[in-house]
Design a protein around this motif. Structure first.
Motif, PDB file in Angstrom:
ATOM      1  N   SER A 159       0.863  -1.177   0.000  1.00  0.00           N
ATOM      2  CA  SER A 159       0.000   0.000   0.000  1.00  0.00           C
ATOM      3  C   SER A 159       0.902   1.230   0.000  1.00  0.00           C
ATOM      4  CB  SER A 159      -0.878  -0.025   1.251  1.00  0.00           C
ATOM      5  OG  SER A 159      -1.629   1.155   1.362  1.00  0.00           O
ATOM      6  N   TYR A 190       8.341  -0.833   6.094  1.00  0.00           N
ATOM      7  CA  TYR A 190       7.982   0.208   7.068  1.00  0.00           C
ATOM      8  C   TYR A 190       9.027   0.493   8.142  1.00  0.00           C
ATOM      9  CZ  TYR A 190       3.193   0.308   5.270  1.00  0.00           C
ATOM     10  OH  TYR A 190       2.100   0.468   4.472  1.00  0.00           O
ATOM     11  N   LEU A 211      -0.496  -0.974   9.076  1.00  0.00           N
ATOM     12  CA  LEU A 211       0.896  -0.601   9.376  1.00  0.00           C
ATOM     13  C   LEU A 211       1.387  -1.350  10.627  1.00  0.00           C
ATOM     14  CD1 LEU A 211       0.410   3.282   9.057  1.00  0.00           C
ATOM     15  CD2 LEU A 211       0.946   1.720   7.204  1.00  0.00           C
ATOM     16  N   ASP A 265     -13.858  -1.669   2.970  1.00  0.00           N
ATOM     17  CA  ASP A 265     -12.936  -1.781   4.107  1.00  0.00           C
ATOM     18  C   ASP A 265     -13.697  -1.237   5.323  1.00  0.00           C
ATOM     19  OD1 ASP A 265     -10.980  -1.291   6.057  1.00  0.00           O
ATOM     20  OD2 ASP A 265      -9.560  -0.297   4.740  1.00  0.00           O
ATOM     21  N   LYS A 304      -1.224  -0.957  -4.385  1.00  0.00           N
ATOM     22  CA  LYS A 304      -2.409  -0.178  -3.993  1.00  0.00           C
ATOM     23  C   LYS A 304      -1.931   1.236  -3.729  1.00  0.00           C
ATOM     24  CE  LYS A 304      -4.757   0.049   0.509  1.00  0.00           C
ATOM     25  NZ  LYS A 304      -5.512  -0.742   1.496  1.00  0.00           N
ATOM     26  N   LYS A 312      -9.803  -6.969   7.745  1.00  0.00           N
ATOM     27  CA  LYS A 312      -8.758  -6.584   8.706  1.00  0.00           C
ATOM     28  C   LYS A 312      -9.161  -7.178  10.039  1.00  0.00           C
ATOM     29  CE  LYS A 312      -7.385  -2.238   6.573  1.00  0.00           C
ATOM     30  NZ  LYS A 312      -7.499  -0.780   6.636  1.00  0.00           N
ATOM     31  N   ASP A 366      -7.249   3.139  -3.143  1.00  0.00           N
ATOM     32  CA  ASP A 366      -7.990   3.168  -1.870  1.00  0.00           C
ATOM     33  C   ASP A 366      -8.276   4.620  -1.516  1.00  0.00           C
ATOM     34  OD1 ASP A 366      -9.059   2.821   0.647  1.00  0.00           O
ATOM     35  OD2 ASP A 366      -7.275   1.892   1.537  1.00  0.00           O
ATOM     36  N   LYS A 412      -3.058   5.202  -2.487  1.00  0.00           N
ATOM     37  CA  LYS A 412      -4.058   5.991  -1.797  1.00  0.00           C
ATOM     38  C   LYS A 412      -4.446   7.161  -2.691  1.00  0.00           C
ATOM     39  CE  LYS A 412      -4.116   4.004   2.346  1.00  0.00           C
ATOM     40  NZ  LYS A 412      -5.343   3.358   2.855  1.00  0.00           N
ATOM     41  N   ASN A 422     -10.305   5.637   1.166  1.00  0.00           N
ATOM     42  CA  ASN A 422     -10.627   5.860   2.585  1.00  0.00           C
ATOM     43  C   ASN A 422     -11.777   6.856   2.753  1.00  0.00           C
ATOM     44  OD1 ASN A 422      -7.332   5.224   2.817  1.00  0.00           O
ATOM     45  ND2 ASN A 422      -8.620   4.235   4.359  1.00  0.00           N
TER      46      ASN A 422
HETATM   47  O1  LIG Z   1       0.434  -1.457   4.544  1.00  0.00           O
HETATM   48  C1  LIG Z   1      -0.533  -1.466   5.306  1.00  0.00           C
HETATM   49  O2  LIG Z   1      -0.456  -1.931   6.444  1.00  0.00           O
HETATM   50  C2  LIG Z   1      -1.826  -0.892   4.812  1.00  0.00           C
HETATM   51  C3  LIG Z   1      -1.844   0.583   4.843  1.00  0.00           C
HETATM   52  C4  LIG Z   1      -3.216   1.140   4.618  1.00  0.00           C
HETATM   53  O3  LIG Z   1      -3.627   1.196   3.494  1.00  0.00           O
HETATM   54  C5  LIG Z   1      -3.961   1.618   5.778  1.00  0.00           C
HETATM   55  C6  LIG Z   1      -3.202   2.017   6.878  1.00  0.00           C
HETATM   56  C7  LIG Z   1      -3.800   2.547   8.009  1.00  0.00           C
HETATM   57  C8  LIG Z   1      -5.164   2.647   8.061  1.00  0.00           C
HETATM   58  C9  LIG Z   1      -5.944   2.240   6.989  1.00  0.00           C
HETATM   59  C10 LIG Z   1      -5.358   1.699   5.846  1.00  0.00           C
HETATM   60  C11 LIG Z   1      -6.304   1.203   4.780  1.00  0.00           C
HETATM   61  O4  LIG Z   1      -6.168   0.121   4.213  1.00  0.00           O
HETATM   62  O5  LIG Z   1      -7.295   1.856   4.534  1.00  0.00           O
END
Ligand SMILES: O=C(O)CCC(=O)c1ccccc1C(=O)O
Ligand SMILES: [Mg+2]
Length: 375
Positions: A135, A323, A293, A239, A161, A263, A189, A163, A191
């Motif tokens: 991501s 990370y 994360l 999500d 992916k 998740k 994504d 953002k 959000n």
């Molecule tokens: O690499 C990762 O852990 C995913 C990162 C990520 O997209 C994310 C990270 C923090 C909160 C929400 C999201 C998400 O998937 O929406």
């Protein structure tokens, strides 16, 4: 399974680079490492909430409160035979899913270790290797994201992916397709950064052969997502909107999505995650494992659940090095081959804790047993 002691250690783990999404920007991870002790074994899990309530309503501090005041005392006084009993125990508590998942996950690891099984095996997972994606956060410019993606493509990640948010969407996707061609497995994504008023803009994304668009509309919506999905060729993946297997049933029945991101924290633990997986499998809806994360501990839980058969799309569980300069597990989570992680076959999560790293990152801790908790 007599639970004798429960601990949390609050850790501040700096990200190599800040991570930004439409909900905010993060420079370090602030989370709880949970240990649950019973009969010589210890199970581990981590809390996955963000430090701010902009992804969902929980934060590290709300989790700390729920664990300290309510959930740890409840768990210490209740007879537990299997991890599913923890899920049942907490079912009377509304929401607070990430707090529930942190404790339930540690009990799953403990249970697997006591049975001499890997966590994947205890969950019913058969896969020995999983394909993984990455991501990529929002950067100051489109070119910065393209440059980051170049590195991840070279690393061999199986899905990219990115953002997106209004003003950082079509130009980004366009630039990525121009640079990497149509065959790059790409998704976006949002959000929850859009509304149905932006239908024409969202429909433009249909021209870029995206594997899916994740959570374009409100975090608590499935009705507008259904209206959008009916006018969009690209599959919608939910999500934020999915917290339970019941939510998944309703969204699928309504046609709000064609894919679900599972998740573990968002759905309240591995027991519910498995239920969503099973329901989706029975209804031919593919799932994948999203990320928060996580440190290596949460990553290990994500790897274990991804070994279930309906996780057919690469998830967000990238290698530790994506990370962290140093992770808190040994060995660190690393590729078996490019874009592929091995599912550990050792007991429980299959990774050990790097206690010297944990001690160096620790900002607060507390231990609970029958003698210091009023039950
Ligand atoms: O690499 C990762 O852990 C995913 C990162 C990520 O997209 C994310 C990270 C923090 C909160 C929400 C999201 C998400 O998937 O929406
Ligand atoms: Mg998401």
């Amino acid at each position: 399974m007599k639970i004798e002691r429960i601990e949390w250690k609050r850790l501040h783990l700096p990200l190599k680079d800040p991570f930004e999404a439409s909900f905010g920007r993060l420079a370090k991870r602030d989370f709880l490492l949970i240990s649950v002790h019973s009969e010589g074994e210890t199970g581990y899990a981590e809390s996955v909430a963000m430090p701010f309530p902009y992804y969902n309503e929980e934060t590290t501090d709300t989790i700390l409160y729920m664990l300290d005041a309510i959930m740890i005392p409840m768990l210490l006084k209740s007879p537990i035979e299997r991890p599913e009993d923890v899920d049942r125990l907490f079912s009377s508590i509304r929401r607070n899913n990430m707090a529930k998942a942190a404790l339930e996950g540690a009990v799953w690891d403990l249970y697997a270790k006591q049975q001499g099984l890997s966590l994947a095996h205890a969950l019913g997972g058969k896969r020995k290797e999983i394909d993984v994606g990455v991501s990529v956060g929002i950067e100051p410019s489109v070119e910065d994201v393209v440059r980051k993606v170049e590195g991840f493509v070279a690393d061999g990640y199986k899905k990219i992916k990115v953002k997106i948010k209004p003003g950082f969407d079509i130009t980004l996707i366009e630039a990525l397709r121009k640079r990497f061609g149509d065959s790059l497995p790409l998704m976006a994504d949002a959000n929850s950064a859009y509304t149905l008023d932006q239908l024409d803009l969202i429909k433009e994304l249909d021209h870029y052969n995206l594997i899916m668009i994740e959570q374009p509309l409100a975090h608590d919506d499935i009705v507008d997502h259904a209206r959008l999905q009916h006018q969009l060729n690209t599959p919608i993946c939910l999500d934020e909107s999915i917290h339970t297997a019941e939510d998944a049933r309703r969204a699928i029945e309504l046609g709000s999505c064609k894919i679900i991101n599972i998740k573990i924290g968002r759905v309240g633990g591995l027991t519910e995650a498995k239920k969503i997986h099973d329901f989706c499998q029975a209804n031919d809806v593919p799932v994948w494992c999203g990320g928060m994360l996580e440190s290596g501990v949460g990553r290990a839980h994500n790897i274990a659940i991804t070994s279930l058969p309906n996780f057919t799309i690469p998830g967000d569980t990238s290698a530790s090095s994506r990370y962290w300069a140093q992770d808190i597990v040994v060995p660190e989570v690393d590729f078996l081959r490019p874009g592929i992680l091995a599912v550990p076959d050792g007991p429980g999560i299959g990774y050990a804790i790097n206690w010297s790293a944990v001690e160096a990152l620790k900002v607060q801790e507390k231990s609970y047993s029958h003698t210091n908790v009023t039950i």
